[in-house]
Design an enzyme around this catalytic site. Structure first.
Site, PDB file in Angstrom:
ATOM      1  CG  HIS A  86      -2.062   0.944   1.073  1.00  0.00           C
ATOM      2  ND1 HIS A  86      -1.981   2.270   1.380  1.00  0.00           N
ATOM      3  CD2 HIS A  86      -3.308   0.733   0.562  1.00  0.00           C
ATOM      4  CE1 HIS A  86      -3.127   2.839   1.090  1.00  0.00           C
ATOM      5  NE2 HIS A  86      -3.951   1.931   0.588  1.00  0.00           N
ATOM      6  CG  ASP A  93      -8.368  -4.384  -2.834  1.00  0.00           C
ATOM      7  OD1 ASP A  93      -9.568  -4.212  -2.614  1.00  0.00           O
ATOM      8  OD2 ASP A  93      -7.625  -3.495  -3.283  1.00  0.00           O
TER       9      ASP A  93
HETATM   10  N1  CMC Z   1       4.376  -7.506  -4.793  1.00  0.00           N
HETATM   11  C1  CMC Z   1       5.718  -7.461  -4.950  1.00  0.00           C
HETATM   12  N2  CMC Z   1       6.458  -6.348  -4.792  1.00  0.00           N
HETATM   13  C2  CMC Z   1       5.808  -5.223  -4.475  1.00  0.00           C
HETATM   14  C3  CMC Z   1       4.403  -5.196  -4.311  1.00  0.00           C
HETATM   15  C4  CMC Z   1       3.693  -6.393  -4.470  1.00  0.00           C
HETATM   16  N3  CMC Z   1       2.369  -6.403  -4.311  1.00  0.00           N
HETATM   17  N4  CMC Z   1       4.021  -3.931  -4.003  1.00  0.00           N
HETATM   18  C5  CMC Z   1       5.126  -3.187  -3.998  1.00  0.00           C
HETATM   19  N5  CMC Z   1       6.225  -3.956  -4.272  1.00  0.00           N
HETATM   20  C6  CMC Z   1       7.622  -3.517  -4.314  1.00  0.00           C
HETATM   21  C7  CMC Z   1       7.874  -2.640  -5.543  1.00  0.00           C
HETATM   22  O1  CMC Z   1       8.334  -3.410  -6.631  1.00  0.00           O
HETATM   23  C8  CMC Z   1       8.916  -1.701  -5.033  1.00  0.00           C
HETATM   24  O2  CMC Z   1      10.179  -2.367  -5.047  1.00  0.00           O
HETATM   25  P1  CMC Z   1      11.549  -1.531  -5.286  1.00  0.00           P
HETATM   26  O3  CMC Z   1      11.629  -0.564  -4.132  1.00  0.00           O
HETATM   27  O4  CMC Z   1      12.594  -2.573  -5.267  1.00  0.00           O
HETATM   28  O5  CMC Z   1      11.379  -0.833  -6.605  1.00  0.00           O
HETATM   29  C9  CMC Z   1       8.555  -1.485  -3.555  1.00  0.00           C
HETATM   30  O6  CMC Z   1       7.820  -2.656  -3.169  1.00  0.00           O
HETATM   31  C10 CMC Z   1       7.691  -0.241  -3.331  1.00  0.00           C
HETATM   32  O7  CMC Z   1       6.540  -0.339  -4.144  1.00  0.00           O
HETATM   33  P2  CMC Z   1       5.919   0.812  -5.035  1.00  0.00           P
HETATM   34  O8  CMC Z   1       5.282   0.186  -6.241  1.00  0.00           O
HETATM   35  O9  CMC Z   1       6.946   1.884  -5.258  1.00  0.00           O
HETATM   36  O10 CMC Z   1       4.830   1.359  -4.050  1.00  0.00           O
HETATM   37  P3  CMC Z   1       3.614   2.262  -4.429  1.00  0.00           P
HETATM   38  O11 CMC Z   1       3.267   2.999  -3.199  1.00  0.00           O
HETATM   39  O12 CMC Z   1       3.887   3.052  -5.656  1.00  0.00           O
HETATM   40  O13 CMC Z   1       2.450   1.194  -4.799  1.00  0.00           O
HETATM   41  C11 CMC Z   1       0.665  -0.317  -4.646  1.00  0.00           C
HETATM   42  C12 CMC Z   1       1.486   0.755  -3.917  1.00  0.00           C
HETATM   43  C13 CMC Z   1      -0.552  -0.662  -3.781  1.00  0.00           C
HETATM   44  C14 CMC Z   1       0.154   0.251  -5.973  1.00  0.00           C
HETATM   45  C15 CMC Z   1       1.541  -1.578  -4.866  1.00  0.00           C
HETATM   46  O14 CMC Z   1       1.958  -2.088  -3.618  1.00  0.00           O
HETATM   47  C16 CMC Z   1       0.802  -2.641  -5.677  1.00  0.00           C
HETATM   48  O15 CMC Z   1       0.777  -2.557  -6.894  1.00  0.00           O
HETATM   49  N6  CMC Z   1       0.213  -3.672  -4.972  1.00  0.00           N
HETATM   50  C17 CMC Z   1      -0.562  -4.696  -5.653  1.00  0.00           C
HETATM   51  C18 CMC Z   1      -1.934  -4.153  -6.053  1.00  0.00           C
HETATM   52  C19 CMC Z   1      -2.845  -3.978  -4.871  1.00  0.00           C
HETATM   53  O16 CMC Z   1      -3.023  -4.850  -4.033  1.00  0.00           O
HETATM   54  N7  CMC Z   1      -3.497  -2.803  -4.819  1.00  0.00           N
HETATM   55  C20 CMC Z   1      -4.534  -2.485  -3.809  1.00  0.00           C
HETATM   56  C21 CMC Z   1      -4.129  -1.393  -2.873  1.00  0.00           C
HETATM   57  S1  CMC Z   1      -5.221  -1.235  -1.451  1.00  0.00           S
HETATM   58  C22 CMC Z   1      -6.792  -0.804  -2.083  1.00  0.00           C
HETATM   59  C23 CMC Z   1      -6.829   0.354  -3.002  1.00  0.00           C
HETATM   60  O17 CMC Z   1      -6.121   1.353  -2.815  1.00  0.00           O
HETATM   61  O18 CMC Z   1      -7.603   0.356  -3.948  1.00  0.00           O
END
Ligand code: CMC
Length: 429
Positions: free
Chosen positions: A306, A364
């Site tokens: 998140h 989720d």
């Molecule tokens: N699985 C594997 N690695 C992950 C995941 C994951 N689900 N989420 C983040 N990471 C890694 C990412 O690759 C990054 O690694 P590095 O620092 O080496 O580049 C690090 O963790 C930080 O992630 P980020 O993508 O920069 O974080 P963000 O704040 O931009 O994204 C997120 C947050 C929710 C979009 C992302 O965690 C994600 O895509 N999760 C899966 C989709 C999901 O479950 N979304 C629902 C969110 S809660 C309900 C809602 O908001 O609608």
């Protein structure tokens, strides 16, 4: 009023930047005058460090895993309140008195039907349309049906639009579902509570009697409450941005629904369950964990991570308890998808990669499990999120429109394209 300032030293000049203090959370550096004074922009793709507005509605402390609606912790609301009461709280700022609650319930209930002409509108879609696609279209089209609540400068019309949206979204989501499975639309039943009415519109058919299970209705209501608002997330910011131009509320909520659909946001509940099914058996989990860690593979564990919560997602904690209750009630605790979910959760929480990056199961991860057990197909998971979030979108939209400081949203950019160059005729290229 800011009582503290930060100093920026740039190109030999000093600039004072006011520091605004919130009720809770980190101070906010006020850069509104910076461009005018220093001729620089700030750069923050993804808005990871940018507050786009002030708000009194929802507070999140991502480190502590706290979520409050109007100051009330989500755990207390999920345990003691009801979704309609939470809607009142989000819209008007206070918990209602018994009379206010009855009045609000009556107003919402009287708006649950959609214009009969809208039935034809649904029939224009292909049967295999994703219900989110249908909802984006139908909710946007509400501005073509309810002309008397599209004037954003009229406070009464804004109020009527809010009530209409909260009342009609369950009807529209259920109709999108019924249409996709070829069953007749079920009209709302105003003698049922909000969640029971939705379950009835989704699962009853004219040919058979259908009794809503009160325990499932309670679980449904809790899912609505847990999704009701989440401060300035992507879809809410979309609604605010669309609304900042003066667009009507139905158009703005349709924009929010479109944004929510993405798998990084509300579409994650569907994507998560599809991932669990793809994993299929517990022995395949390590393969998927390895893929999630592999930088060259775009795969992410859906339902994990998140932007704001870096400790745990308090909604997930409540949702997990609810999942256990619902699965016990329905006697499907040994379903293979659930076994994979439980094992995946355990392995990921012990894995160094996930611990170091603070990746926890989010809301989720568990909501899809409950919804599947209740009998919803995966395509309905995100529409249920959308109907629950509608009150948050509309409360945030109303707050913005009522704010005298409201301006059209217009970010700037760091231009890295070509410098000025002269056009060359086609035959000379
Ligand atoms: N699985 C594997 N690695 C992950 C995941 C994951 N689900 N989420 C983040 N990471 C890694 C990412 O690759 C990054 O690694 P590095 O620092 O080496 O580049 C690090 O963790 C930080 O992630 P980020 O993508 O920069 O974080 P963000 O704040 O931009 O994204 C997120 C947050 C929710 C979009 C992302 O965690 C994600 O895509 N999760 C899966 C989709 C999901 O479950 N979304 C629902 C969110 S809660 C309900 C809602 O908001 O609608």
């Amino acid at each position: 009023m800011a009582d503290k300032t930060a100093k920026l030293h740039l190109n030999g000049q000093d600039y004072d930047l006011p520091l605004l203090s919130p009720t809770k959370g980190p101070d906010v550096l006020d850069i509104r005058k910076l461009y005018g004074q220093a001729d620089v922009f700030t750069y923050d793709p993804g808005f990871t460090s940018t507050a786009s507005c002030d708000s009194t509605i929802t507070f999140i402390d991502g480190d502590k895993g706290e979520l409050w609606y109007r100051g009330y912790p989500i755990e207390q609301l999920a345990a003691k309140s009801s979704y309609l009461e939470v809607c009142y709280l989000l819209l008007y700022g206070e918990l209602p008195s018994p009379t206010q609650m009855e009045d609000f319930r009556a107003r919402v209930t009287r708006h649950t039907m959609v214009h009969e002409q809208m039935h034809n509108f649904f029939r224009g879609f292909r049967r295999d349309a994703h219900p989110m696609a249908t909802m984006v279209g139908v909710v946007g089209a509400m501005s073509a049906f309810y002309h008397d609540s599209t004037d954003v400068n009229d406070e009464w019309q804004r109020e009527v639009a809010a009530i209409r949206l909260i009342a009609k979204l369950p009807t529209i989501a259920a109709m999108a579902y019924k249409y996709s499975i070829g069953q007749p639309f079920v009209y709302p039943s105003n003698d049922l509570d909000y969640a029971s009415n939705f379950l009835n519109m989704c699962f009853s058919v004219p040919a058979e009697k259908y009794e809503v299970n009160p325990a499932l209705a309670r679980a449904m209501d809790r899912i609505f409450t847990l999704h009701a608002d989440h401060e300035q997330n992507a879809s809410t910011s979309t609604v605010r941005l669309a609304g900042s131009s003066g667009a009507n509320p139905f158009a703005c909520i349709a924009a929010g629904i479109a944004c929510l659909w993405g798998p990084a946001h509300g579409g994650a509940n569907q994507a998560c369950l599809e991932m669990l099914r793809e994993i299929g058996t517990v022995d395949r989990i390590p393969e998927f964990i390895a893929r999630a860690k592999d930088k060259s593979d775009p795969f992410k564990l859906m339902g994990f991570g998140h932007r704001v919560y870096k400790n745990f997602d308090p909604r997930a904690t409540v949702m997990k308890e609810s999942a256990d209750e619902v699965l016990d009630l329905l006697g499907v605790g040994d379903n293979p998808t659930l076994q994979v979910a439980k094992e995946l959760e355990k392995i990921a929480l012990e894995d160094e990669y996930f611990i170091e990056k603070k990746l926890y199961p989010n809301v989720d991860f568990y909501s899809g499990i409950i919804l599947e057990a209740m009998g919803f197909p995966t395509a309905m998971f995100t529409p249920i999120f959308a109907l629950s979030r509608t009150v948050g979108w509309i409360a945030q939209w109303k707050e913005m429109i009522g704010d005298p400081q409201n301006k059209i949203g217009r970010p700037r950019q760091l231009y890295i394209g070509s410098d000025r160059r002269d056009y060359v005729d086609l035959k000379s290229r």
